[in-house]
Motif scaffolding. Structure first.
Motif: not given
Length: 722
Positions: A207-210, A493, A503, A505-508, A511
Motif C-alpha cells: 500500500e505504501e510506496r515509500d 510506475s 520510492q 512515483s505517484r504522479e499520473k 505510470i
C-alpha cells in the motif's frame, strides 16, 4: 457410420507459420495427374493435419522473430524470419501455452466463461496485468518453489535410487525451461525490474510506496533489560545461512555454473540476477548504489514497456489466429469422445492458394480426398477468416485538431475476389465454407446490436444467385476477447530517488501503460467448430437422449425447437441482447450464420453462453436463405448413394430407393425418431430417372421444401428389372 466415419474434417485457409511446410509446396507440380498418391496424402496429414489444439501448437510452433536495432536502440519484432540477418542475431519467441500474453488471454476466456458476465460488467483489468513484470515474476516464483522442493527431495535420496533419477529428469526439464531465457535479455528484463524494486524498496508495504533505508538486524535484550534491535554482524549471518540452508547455496552454485556454461556473452550482473531470482540466499544485502539502481530501473521499465508494446502489436494478428484454432477445438466439449473434429491447415495465405498457378494443386488435393469412395480424409467444411469489409462514410480529416487514432496500416485481410475464386473451386467438391469479416470494433456484437446486419448482406451481394452460393456461409458477429476501450495494461510506475532511499512515483504521468487495442476471434472458427462438434453422435447424446449412434449429425437443425439452447457454444455472453427491431430484421431476412447473446432459459436454468440464432448459407429460398443442413444432408446422401450403388449404377439406384425393407431408403425411414436421423418425419426422398440424358434427378423434401440433387448414371450391360 461404418461407411462414412467422419463428417467434420475442416480445412483452414490460413498461414500460421511461414517457416513451416504448406499445402501448395507439399502437393507440388500436378501436371498430367488427376490424383495424389496415398503416400503424398499421408505426408500432407503428417505436416498439416491436427486433431487438437496442443497438436496444432506442436506442429506449427507459431513464432515471433526479434532482433535489436542499434541505430534506434529498439527491439524489432516480425512474424517472418528476417532475411539477411545473421542467425545468432535473431531471437525466436515461441507463442505457446507458456507465453505470458497467450496465457493471459486463455485465463481471461476461461474466467469470463465461468462467470458468464457481459463485457460491460467483466473486470478485464484484473487479468490484463498478467503481462506486467510483477505477474511474470509471480510465475517465476512458482517455478522456483517447485525447483527448490524437487532439489530438496533429490538431495535426500541415494545416488542410484530410481526415484532420484526420475527427479533428476524433472529437474533437468525445469532447468531447461529456466535457462531458455539466459540469453534473452527481453525475458530477463521483468526479473531485473522486480529485482531492483525488491532491493530498493525492501521494507515498503504494497500500500505504501515509500521506502526507508534498511539495515537487517537482530533482536536483543540490553544490559538493563531493554529490547533493542542491533545490526546483525555480516560475517556471522552469512555463515549461519550456509549452515542453515545448505541446499539453497548448493542450488545457487548449480544456477551459477549453468549460466556460465550456457551463455555466449556472460555478464556478471545477469549472472547475479539469475542466482538471486532462482535461488535467493537470505544473507544481508550489500550496499546498494541507489542513484544507479533507480536509473537502471527506469531505463529497464521504459525499454520493457516500449518493447512489450511493439511485441503485442506485432503478435496480435497471429494470436487471434491461434485463439481461433483453440475456439474451433473448444466447441467439442464432450466427456466421451467419438467423431472428434480435425483441422487441415493449408499454411498458405488465401491469395497464394487461389493464384491461377496454384489452383490446380488445390483441385488435385480435393479431388483425391473428396472424390473417392474412401471417406477417411474427406473435407466437409472450410474456414476463411478476416474477409475485408470496407466501411463507407468516414469523414476525411485534413487537419488534426485533437489527438486521434494513428493511421495503422491494416493487416492483409482476405479479399472478396480471393473468396470468390475459392468458392468457385470448392463447390465442385461440396465443401461448405464458413467465412467471417475482418475483426475490430465494427464487427462485434455491440456494433450489430446498434447497426444490424444490412452491411453484411450488402457485402455478400456478389455471392448470391451463383452455383456456389449454397456452399458460402457468412458468419457474424465476431467475438470480443478484450474490448478496445478496456485493453489498457499498467506495467508499473517510474521510481524516484528520495532522502530516505527510493520510492515509486505517484504522479499520473509516471505510470507506464500500454494499450492492446482489443483482441477478437473470427466468428467462422466458432461456427465451423460448433457444426463440426454436433456431427458427433456422442456430442449430441450429452444434450439429446434420442440420439442414434448409427448416424452423424448431418440432418441436425440447430435452429429448430430449443436445439440452439442445448448445443451452445463455449463462448461467454458479450452483450445483454439484440433489440426486437434487430431480431425482426434478422428473422425477416434469414441471412447467414448468426450468433446471439440473449437472455434465455432452458428447464429453469439460465443460459450464460452465446448461442446460434441462424444457420443459413447464401442459397436463396422462399423465406430468405437456406439452412446449412440441407446442403450437408444432400452431400451426405450423394456420397452414400455413390458408395452403395457402385458409382451410380442404374440397377443399384433403383434398389437404393426401392420399398424393399433392406433398401437404404427403407432403413432410413425406419429410423426416423432420432435427433440425428437422416430422414425426419415430414421429410422424403424421391427420384426420377432420365433415360435419354443418363441422369437421375433426386428430390430431397425437408418439411415440404424441396432440394434437388442430380447424379450421372452409369449404365449396366444387363437390362434393369423394375
Amino acid at each position: 457410420m461404418d461407411i462414412i466415419n467422419q463428417t467434420n474434417r475442416t480445412m483452414l485457409f490460413e498461414e500460421i507459420n511461414p517457416e513451416k511446410l504448406d499445402l501448395i509446396t507439399i502437393v507440388g507440380d500436378v501436371k498430367g495427374i488427376d490424383s495424389l498418391s496415398d503416400d503424398k496424402i499421408k505426408e500432407i496429414n503428417a505436416h498439416l493435419l491436427v486433431r487438437s489444439f496442443d497438436e496444432f501448437l506442436n506442429k506449427f510452433s507459431p513464432t515471433v522473430y526479434s532482433f535489436f536495432n542499434a541505430a534506434n536502440q529498439k527491439v524489432v519484432y516480425t512474424l517472418k524470419k528476417p532475411e539477411g540477418i545473421a542467425e545468432e542475431a535473431i531471437s525466436e519467441i515461441r507463442i505457446d501455452q507458456n507465453n505470458d500474453f497467450l496465457k493471459m488471454l486463455f485465463t481471461l476466456i476461461d474466467t469470463k466463461r465461468s462467470q458468464g458476465m457481459t463485457n460491460v460488467d467483466f473486470k478485464f483489468e484484473h487479468l490484463l496485468d498478467m503481462i506486467s513484470p510483477k505477474k511474470v515474476m509471480d510465475d517465476i516464483r512458482q517455478v522456483r518453489k517447485e525447483i527448490h522442493y524437487l532439489y530438496g527431495q533429490y538431495e535426500k535420496l541415494d545416488d542410484e535410487d530410481p526415484k532420484k533419477l526420475d527427479m533428476g529428469d524433472k529437474l533437468n526439464a525445469m532447468f531447461e525451461e529456466a535457462s531458455a531465457n539466459y540469453n534473452n535479455v527481453m525475458a530477463m528484463l521483468p526479473l531485473a525490474i522486480e529485482d531492483i524494486k525488491t532491493r530498493l524498496l525492501l521494507g515498503s508495504s504494497n500500500e505504501e510506496r515509500d521506502a526507508e533505508t534498511v539495515q537487517v538486524g537482530m533482536l536483543t535484550i540490553g544490559e538493563s533489560g531493554e529490547l533493542k534491535i542491533i545490526e546483525a554482524p555480516k560475517s556471522e549471518s552469512t555463515e549461519l545461512v550456509l549452515l542453515d540452508d545448505n541446499s539453497s547455496s548448493d542450488l545457487a552454485l548449480v544456477f551459477e555454473e549453468d549460466y556460465n556454461s550456457i551463455t555466449e556473452t556472460p555478464s556478471g550482473y545477469v549472472k547475479d540476477l539469475v542466482v538471486r531470482t532462482f535461488s535467493p540466499l537470505p544473507a544481508v544485502r550489500n550496499e546498494v548504489n541507489v542513484e544507479v539502481e533507480v536509473q537502471n530501473y527506469n531505463t529497464y521499465l521504459e525499454f520493457y514497456k516500449t518493447a512489450k508494446d511493439d511485441f503485442v502489436k506485432t503478435v496480435k494478428p497471429l494470436v487471434e489466429k491461434i485463439l481461433g484454432v483453440k475456439m474451433y477445438f473448444d466447441q467439442y466439449a464432450v466427456k466421451n469422445k467419438g467423431m472428434a473434429p480435425s483441422l487441415l491447415i493449408t499454411n498458405n495465405k488465401l491469395d497464394m492458394t487461389v493464384k491461377s498457378a496454384n489452383i490446380p494443386r488445390l483441385e488435385t488435393y480435393l479431388n483425391t480426398v473428396n472424390a473417392k469412395n474412401d471417406f477417411t480424409d474427406t473435407i466437409w467444411f472450410g474456414i476463411v477468416p478476416s474477409v475485408e469489409l470496407e466501411s463507407a462514410g468516414k469523414v476525411k480529416v485534413t487537419r488534426e485538431r485533437f489527438k486521434g487514432n494513428e493511421k495503422v496500416i491494416k493487416q492483409d485481410g482476405n479479399t472478396m475476389e480471393s473468396l470468390t475464386m475459392l468458392l468457385q473451386v470448392i463447390k465442385d467438391f461440396k465443401v461448405q465454407l464458413f467465412f467471417n469479416f475482418e475483426s475490430g470494433e465494427e464487427t462485434t456484437f455491440s456494433s450489430m446490436a446498434t447497426a444490424g446486419i444490412d452491411k453484411y448482406i450488402d457485402k455478400c451481394a456478389p455471392l448470391l444467385r451463383k452455383e456456389y452460393s449454397e456452399y458460402a456461409v457468412p458468419c457474424v458477429p465476431n467475438f470480443t476477447i478484450i474490448p478496445k476501450e478496456k485493453s489498457g495494461v499498467i506495467i508499473d510506475s517510474r521510481m524516484i530517488q528520495t532522502e530516505n532511499g527510493a520510492q515509486l512515483s505517484r504522479e499520473k504521468e509516471d505510470i507506464l501503460k500500454l494499450w492492446i487495442e482489443g483482441v477478437y476471434v473470427g466468428a467462422a472458427y466458432v461456427a465451423a467448430g460448433i457444426v463440426s462438434a454436433y456431427q458427433c453422435p456422442e456430442y449430441l447424446k450429452e444434450s439429446f437422449r434420442n440420439t442414434s449412434k448409427e448416424f452423424p449429425g448431418v440432418r441436425f437443425d440447430i435452429e429448430a425447437g430449443d436445439n440452439s439452447l442445448r448445443a451452445v457454444t463455449t463462448m461467454a455472453k458479450e452483450i445483454t441482447g439484440f433489440t426486437n427491431t434487430i431480431k425482426d430484421s434478422i428473422n425477416r431476412k434469414n441471412f447467414g450464420f448468426i450468433f446471439s447473446s440473449e437472455n434465455a432459459q432452458l428447464q429453469g436454468k439460465d443460459i450464460r453462453r452465446i448461442t446460434v440464432y441462424k444457420a443459413r448459407s447464401l442459397a436463396a429460398s422462399e423465406d430468405g436463405f437456406d439452412s446449412i443442413y440441407k446442403t450437408l444432408v444432400s452431400t451426405y446422401i450423394e456420397r452414400i448413394l455413390r458408395f452403395q450403388t457402385n458409382d451410380f449404377k442404374h440397377e443399384n439406384i433403383i434398389k437404393f430407393f426401392s420399398n424393399n425393407p433392406s433398401s437404404q431408403k427403407s432403413l432410413w425411414l425406419a429410423k426416423r425418431g432420432f435427433i440425428n436421423s437422416i430422414i425426419y418425419d415430414g421429410d422424403d426422398m424421391n427420384y426420377i430417372i432420365d433415360e435419354k440424358n443418363n441422369l437421375c434427378h433426386i428430390d430431397l423434401i425437408y418439411n415440404g421444401n424441396v432440394k434437388n440433387l442430380e447424379v450421372m448414371i452409369t449404365k449396366g450391360t444387363s437390362p434393369v428389372k423394375a
